[in-house]
Design a protein around this motif. Structure first.
Motif, mmCIF file in Angstrom:
data_model
loop_
_atom_site.group_PDB
_atom_site.id
_atom_site.type_symbol
_atom_site.label_atom_id
_atom_site.label_comp_id
_atom_site.label_asym_id
_atom_site.label_seq_id
_atom_site.Cartn_x
_atom_site.Cartn_y
_atom_site.Cartn_z
ATOM 1 N N LEU A 50 0.821 -1.202 0.000
ATOM 2 C CA LEU A 50 0.000 0.000 0.000
ATOM 3 C C LEU A 50 0.857 1.256 0.000
ATOM 4 C CD1 LEU A 50 -2.943 1.148 0.517
ATOM 5 C CD2 LEU A 50 -2.337 1.100 2.939
ATOM 6 N N THR A 51 0.519 2.172 -0.857
ATOM 7 C CA THR A 51 1.059 3.525 -0.822
ATOM 8 C C THR A 51 -0.121 4.414 -0.434
ATOM 9 O OG1 THR A 51 2.561 2.984 -2.632
ATOM 10 C CG2 THR A 51 2.239 5.310 -2.135
ATOM 11 N N TRP A 52 0.074 5.285 0.539
ATOM 12 C CA TRP A 52 -1.028 6.078 1.040
ATOM 13 C C TRP A 52 -0.621 7.533 1.202
ATOM 14 C CZ3 TRP A 52 0.146 8.487 5.570
ATOM 15 C CH2 TRP A 52 1.214 7.962 6.292
ATOM 16 N N GLU A 53 -1.638 8.376 1.420
ATOM 17 C CA GLU A 53 -1.393 9.784 1.728
ATOM 18 C C GLU A 53 -2.409 10.219 2.775
ATOM 19 O OE1 GLU A 53 -1.926 12.213 -1.716
ATOM 20 O OE2 GLU A 53 -4.081 11.929 -1.750
ATOM 21 N N ALA A 54 -2.055 11.237 3.513
ATOM 22 C CA ALA A 54 -2.970 11.871 4.461
ATOM 23 C C ALA A 54 -3.409 13.171 3.806
ATOM 24 C CB ALA A 54 -2.276 12.121 5.797
ATOM 25 N N PRO A 55 -4.580 13.181 3.175
ATOM 26 C CA PRO A 55 -4.963 14.334 2.356
ATOM 27 C C PRO A 55 -5.306 15.603 3.118
ATOM 28 C CG PRO A 55 -6.754 12.759 2.455
ATOM 29 C CD PRO A 55 -5.589 12.130 3.161
ATOM 30 N N GLY A 56 -5.329 15.556 4.471
ATOM 31 C CA GLY A 56 -5.615 16.774 5.221
ATOM 32 C C GLY A 56 -7.090 16.943 5.531
ATOM 33 N N PHE A 57 -7.914 15.994 5.104
ATOM 34 C CA PHE A 57 -9.342 16.012 5.428
ATOM 35 C C PHE A 57 -9.805 14.563 5.447
ATOM 36 C CE2 PHE A 57 -8.875 16.163 0.880
ATOM 37 C CZ PHE A 57 -9.778 15.232 0.418
ATOM 38 N N LYS A 58 -10.876 14.295 6.153
ATOM 39 C CA LYS A 58 -11.399 12.935 6.201
ATOM 40 C C LYS A 58 -12.134 12.630 4.903
ATOM 41 C CE LYS A 58 -11.916 12.160 11.130
ATOM 42 N NZ LYS A 58 -11.091 10.983 11.269
ATOM 43 N N GLN A 59 -11.852 11.465 4.351
ATOM 44 C CA GLN A 59 -12.556 11.021 3.149
ATOM 45 C C GLN A 59 -13.377 9.807 3.552
ATOM 46 O OE1 GLN A 59 -10.167 10.596 -0.320
ATOM 47 N NE2 GLN A 59 -11.798 9.703 -1.501
ATOM 48 N N ASP A 60 -14.690 9.931 3.501
ATOM 49 C CA ASP A 60 -15.592 8.871 3.949
ATOM 50 C C ASP A 60 -15.259 8.433 5.373
ATOM 51 O OD1 ASP A 60 -17.037 8.884 1.581
ATOM 52 O OD2 ASP A 60 -15.775 7.388 0.640
ATOM 53 N N GLY A 61 -14.799 9.373 6.207
ATOM 54 C CA GLY A 61 -14.511 9.087 7.601
ATOM 55 C C GLY A 61 -13.108 8.590 7.885
ATOM 56 N N TYR A 62 -12.240 8.541 6.875
ATOM 57 C CA TYR A 62 -10.874 8.024 7.048
ATOM 58 C C TYR A 62 -9.857 9.140 6.859
ATOM 59 C CZ TYR A 62 -13.254 3.607 6.770
ATOM 60 O OH TYR A 62 -14.111 2.564 7.013
ATOM 61 N N ASP A 63 -8.805 9.113 7.696
ATOM 62 C CA ASP A 63 -7.755 10.127 7.626
ATOM 63 C C ASP A 63 -6.744 9.842 6.521
ATOM 64 O OD1 ASP A 63 -8.657 11.691 9.786
ATOM 65 O OD2 ASP A 63 -7.691 10.347 11.221
ATOM 66 N N TYR A 64 -6.744 8.620 5.997
ATOM 67 C CA TYR A 64 -5.746 8.208 5.000
ATOM 68 C C TYR A 64 -6.442 7.732 3.733
ATOM 69 C CZ TYR A 64 -2.970 8.234 9.207
ATOM 70 O OH TYR A 64 -2.361 8.618 10.370
ATOM 71 N N ARG A 65 -5.777 7.962 2.604
ATOM 72 C CA ARG A 65 -6.301 7.532 1.307
ATOM 73 C C ARG A 65 -5.234 6.691 0.622
ATOM 74 N NH1 ARG A 65 -8.222 12.336 -1.656
ATOM 75 N NH2 ARG A 65 -6.040 12.899 -1.681
ATOM 76 N N ALA A 66 -5.647 5.535 0.139
ATOM 77 C CA ALA A 66 -4.744 4.682 -0.635
ATOM 78 C C ALA A 66 -4.559 5.301 -2.015
ATOM 79 C CB ALA A 66 -5.321 3.279 -0.767
ATOM 80 N N VAL A 67 -3.322 5.477 -2.434
ATOM 81 C CA VAL A 67 -3.053 6.025 -3.767
ATOM 82 C C VAL A 67 -2.355 4.999 -4.652
ATOM 83 C CG1 VAL A 67 -3.055 8.436 -3.039
ATOM 84 C CG2 VAL A 67 -0.917 7.145 -2.980
ATOM 85 N N GLY A 68 -2.049 3.840 -4.087
ATOM 86 C CA GLY A 68 -1.459 2.750 -4.856
ATOM 87 C C GLY A 68 -1.609 1.451 -4.077
ATOM 88 N N VAL A 69 -2.186 0.441 -4.699
ATOM 89 C CA VAL A 69 -2.389 -0.849 -4.056
ATOM 90 C C VAL A 69 -1.924 -1.941 -5.007
ATOM 91 C CG1 VAL A 69 -4.093 -2.428 -3.057
ATOM 92 C CG2 VAL A 69 -4.435 0.049 -2.848
ATOM 93 N N VAL A 70 -1.015 -2.775 -4.514
ATOM 94 C CA VAL A 70 -0.508 -3.891 -5.312
ATOM 95 C C VAL A 70 -0.819 -5.173 -4.548
ATOM 96 C CG1 VAL A 70 1.518 -4.964 -6.376
ATOM 97 C CG2 VAL A 70 1.363 -2.469 -6.223
ATOM 98 N N PRO A 71 -1.709 -6.032 -5.070
ATOM 99 C CA PRO A 71 -2.007 -7.289 -4.402
ATOM 100 C C PRO A 71 -0.739 -8.138 -4.281
ATOM 101 C CG PRO A 71 -3.662 -6.827 -6.063
ATOM 102 C CD PRO A 71 -2.548 -5.833 -6.261
ATOM 103 N N ARG A 72 -0.517 -8.720 -3.114
ATOM 104 C CA ARG A 72 0.648 -9.588 -2.876
ATOM 105 C C ARG A 72 0.293 -11.007 -3.280
ATOM 106 N NH1 ARG A 72 4.600 -7.486 1.125
ATOM 107 N NH2 ARG A 72 5.178 -9.659 1.231
ATOM 108 N N ARG A 73 1.299 -11.737 -3.671
ATOM 109 C CA ARG A 73 1.080 -13.113 -4.081
ATOM 110 C C ARG A 73 1.428 -14.116 -2.987
ATOM 111 N NH1 ARG A 73 -0.362 -13.203 -9.293
ATOM 112 N NH2 ARG A 73 0.384 -11.541 -10.635
ATOM 113 N N ASP A 74 1.812 -13.631 -1.792
ATOM 114 C CA ASP A 74 2.177 -14.572 -0.719
ATOM 115 C C ASP A 74 1.009 -14.941 0.159
ATOM 116 O OD1 ASP A 74 3.428 -11.657 0.132
ATOM 117 O OD2 ASP A 74 2.278 -12.557 1.752
#
Length: 74
Positions: A50-74
């Motif tokens: 996961l790559t994330w950012e704290a956009p400075g405002f809540k988005q749908d109640g969350y302080d963090y937003r995922a800006v990149g997600v790579v499914p793991r194969r393990d």
């Protein structure tokens, strides 16, 4: 990038929540942020990089937003 776990995934709506030690309370993410060719389906408990950012405002109640997600194969 950190390792996170899928808390919940709403396939029909294309969004979910990811948990990691670096994102207390969870990180909100949209399927458009998932890498690997339009991969839209994730499962609760699945591990992702996961790559994330704290956009400075809540988005749908969350302080963090995922800006990149790579499914793991393990």
């Amino acid at each position: 990038m950190v390792t996170a776990t899928v808390r919940e995934w709403h396939e029909e709506e294309g969004w979910g929540v990811f948990d990691s030690p670096e994102t207390p309370g969870g990180s909100w993410g949209h399927y458009s942020h998932i890498e690997r060719g339009g991969f839209r389906t994730l499962s609760p408990g699945q591990r992702v990089d996961l790559t994330w950012e704290a956009p400075g405002f809540k988005q749908d109640g969350y302080d963090y937003r995922a800006v990149g997600v790579v499914p793991r194969r393990d």
